[in-house]
Motif scaffolding. Structure first.
Motif, PDB file in Angstrom:
ATOM      1  N   GLN A   1      20.289   2.874  17.697  1.00  0.00           N
ATOM      2  CA  GLN A   1      22.150   2.103  16.538  1.00  0.00           C
ATOM      3  C   GLN A   1      20.624   1.843  15.773  1.00  0.00           C
ATOM      4  OE1 GLN A   1      24.881  -0.203  18.344  1.00  0.00           O
ATOM      5  NE2 GLN A   1      24.435  -0.866  16.432  1.00  0.00           N
TER       6      GLN A   1
ATOM      7  N   TRP B   1      27.252   9.656  16.041  1.00  0.00           N
ATOM      8  CA  TRP B   1      28.064   9.094  16.771  1.00  0.00           C
ATOM      9  C   TRP B   1      28.586   8.095  15.280  1.00  0.00           C
ATOM     10  CZ3 TRP B   1      25.561   9.592  20.561  1.00  0.00           C
ATOM     11  CH2 TRP B   1      26.189  10.698  22.053  1.00  0.00           C
TER      12      TRP B   1
ATOM     13  N   GLU C   1      29.808   5.204  12.102  1.00  0.00           N
ATOM     14  CA  GLU C   1      30.721   4.171  12.688  1.00  0.00           C
ATOM     15  C   GLU C   1      30.690   3.396  14.556  1.00  0.00           C
ATOM     16  OE1 GLU C   1      34.070   3.948  10.527  1.00  0.00           O
ATOM     17  OE2 GLU C   1      32.935   5.889   9.172  1.00  0.00           O
ATOM     18  N   THR C   2      30.134   3.875  14.849  1.00  0.00           N
ATOM     19  CA  THR C   2      29.934   3.926  16.423  1.00  0.00           C
ATOM     20  C   THR C   2      28.451   2.913  17.086  1.00  0.00           C
ATOM     21  OG1 THR C   2      31.389   5.902  16.465  1.00  0.00           O
ATOM     22  CG2 THR C   2      30.174   4.986  18.300  1.00  0.00           C
TER      23      THR C   2
ATOM     24  N   ASP D   1      32.651  12.735  15.177  1.00  0.00           N
ATOM     25  CA  ASP D   1      30.979  12.893  15.665  1.00  0.00           C
ATOM     26  C   ASP D   1      30.432  14.472  14.822  1.00  0.00           C
ATOM     27  OD1 ASP D   1      31.805  10.606  16.285  1.00  0.00           O
ATOM     28  OD2 ASP D   1      32.434  10.945  17.987  1.00  0.00           O
TER      29      ASP D   1
ATOM     30  N   ARG E   1      29.902   1.851  23.135  1.00  0.00           N
ATOM     31  CA  ARG E   1      30.315   2.880  22.876  1.00  0.00           C
ATOM     32  C   ARG E   1      30.281   4.792  22.803  1.00  0.00           C
ATOM     33  NH1 ARG E   1      32.906   6.556  20.542  1.00  0.00           N
ATOM     34  NH2 ARG E   1      35.366   7.860  20.624  1.00  0.00           N
ATOM     35  N   ALA E   2      28.652   4.851  22.855  1.00  0.00           N
ATOM     36  CA  ALA E   2      28.078   6.079  22.545  1.00  0.00           C
ATOM     37  C   ALA E   2      27.400   6.425  23.968  1.00  0.00           C
ATOM     38  CB  ALA E   2      27.331   6.237  21.965  1.00  0.00           C
TER      39      ALA E   2
END
Length: 409
Positions: A381, A340, A342-343, A326, A347-348
């Motif tokens: 995202q 972030w 692959e997030t 990150d 989750r972030a």
């Protein structure tokens, strides 16, 4: 005596223990520039030699007779300002009646040899002075890689004395991890037709000081013939200061000087790379645009030094809840961007909540009690379909909407 190729004469100890020349060949008299004198007649030392030589020559012949063994010396002959060097060899002449009372003197003109020795000594002295005065370290090793020469600069660079270094292998001056292959490199260079090579053009060279510290170096190597043997010369320059300066410049080009996190320019480069990875491998990525609330009020009320503390405290809180992959950076002023890879957004979001909790603890340790650190954020995202500018714009737009909602508008 004239049939003898060398310059020879016979001296005898006469009355009052004074030495006289009984005989001399033509070569001997020619060296003395006494050709007009009879070579077989009793002449005193003062008759054939400069007066300043009479006493030392007499003492040497005394020693020869006393020890009954040869005595050798080198003397300077000054005739009218023309200086010559002669080597005198006095040998006892034995008779059937016992101890010798006569001395055979062989005289050799060694002026040319002395001149060559003087020139060689001057060249050697000049060479040593130049080498020792050089700013760069200079050292030489023999075919067994043993150190045989080291100038003052090299001693200072490696923090070792000449006495400690001479006779040791060159490998003692390089880190352990490089030593196994180093003899092969030296042998390969020794057999190659190349006479010199700037090593920094091939690999990064590291030196090892006697205190165990390592340093980056520029090294140029060359080989020379010493008689039939080959020796290797290395010119070493410690570039620690240059490397440190380059590192600082690189850090200044990529990092924010106050917080130490990435600056906007470098952050944009990282984001473009991560978006390319998203498109290539079909991954998701979430970014957060974060804005510190009431930061201007903190600066105006408590001073910029407290504002700086808040910025540093915030980046420390963020850093504690990021993975190695990150990234956080200062986008400008009191705005920060977090990436972030692959997030997903959920989750972030959990990481954002953890950062808020962390700040509640950190703000209690600020120099101005009661300072509150709060922030607004916008999460976005993406699968890499948008470019970097569009992703940042979307996250910034969400941040703006969230701030407006918090204000009740």
């Amino acid at each position: 005596m004239n049939a003898i190729g060398a310059s020879v004469a016979v001296f005898s100890k006469g009355e009052h223990d004074a030495y006289v020349m009984l005989a001399a060949n033509r070569q001997y008299m020619a060296m003395l520039e006494r050709e007009e004198m009879d070579g077989v007649v009793a002449y005193g030392l003062a008759d054939i030699f400069p007066r300043y030589l009479c006493l030392p020559l007499s003492e040497q012949m005394d020693e020869c007779l006393r020890t009954q063994s040869p005595v050798e010396s080198e003397v300077v002959i000054d005739r009218g300002g023309r200086v010559s060097w002669w080597r005198f060899v006095f040998s006892p002449v034995f008779t059937e009646r016992g101890a010798a009372r006569r001395v055979l003197n062989t005289c050799i003109d060694i002026t040319e040899k002395k001149s060559l020795q003087s020139s060689l000594a001057q060249s050697q002295s000049r060479f040593e002075s130049v080498v020792d005065a050089a700013y760069d370290g200079i050292l030489s090793v023999n075919e067994d890689r043993e150190i045989v020469l080291m100038n003052t600069a090299a001693c200072e660079i490696f923090k070792v004395s000449r006495e400690e270094a001479y006779g040791k292998r060159l490998e003692t001056l390089i880190p352990q991890r490089y030593r196994e292959r180093h003899p092969g490199y030296v042998a390969s260079f020794g057999t190659s037709p190349i006479m010199s090579r700037p090593m920094e053009t091939r690999v990064t060279v590291m030196g090892l000081r006697s205190d165990g510290t390592e340093f980056p170096a520029e090294v140029t190597i060359a080989k020379i013939k010493v008689g039939t043997a080959t020796e290797f010369i290395a010119v070493v320059r410690d570039i620690s200061e240059r490397a440190r300066l380059i590192e600082e410049l690189q850090r200044a080009a990529t990092n924010d000087p106050l917080t130490g996190v990435h600056n906007r320019r470098h952050l944009s480069k990282i984001l473009r790379g991560e978006l390319e990875r998203c498109r290539r491998f079909g991954h998701e990525l979430t970014v957060a645009m974060i804005d510190l609330n009431e930061f201007k009020t903190i600066n105006d009320s408590h001073g910029h030094h407290v504002g700086d503390e808040v910025l540093v405290a915030f980046t420390q809180a963020v850093g504690k809840h990021l993975r190695d992959v990150d990234t956080v950076g200062r986008w400008g002023g009191d705005e920060f961007l977090v990436i972030w890879p692959e997030t997903a957004e959920d989750r972030a979001g959990r990481a954002i909540a953890a950062i808020r909790d962390e700040l509640a603890d950190i703000q209690e340790r600020l120099s101005k009690p009661g300072t509150v650190i709060e922030f607004s954020h916008g999460l976005f995202q993406t699968d890499g379909a948008l470019d970097a500018d569009e992703v940042v714009q979307r996250a910034d737009q969400i941040l703006y909407e969230n701030k407006r909602t918090q204000r009740g508008g």
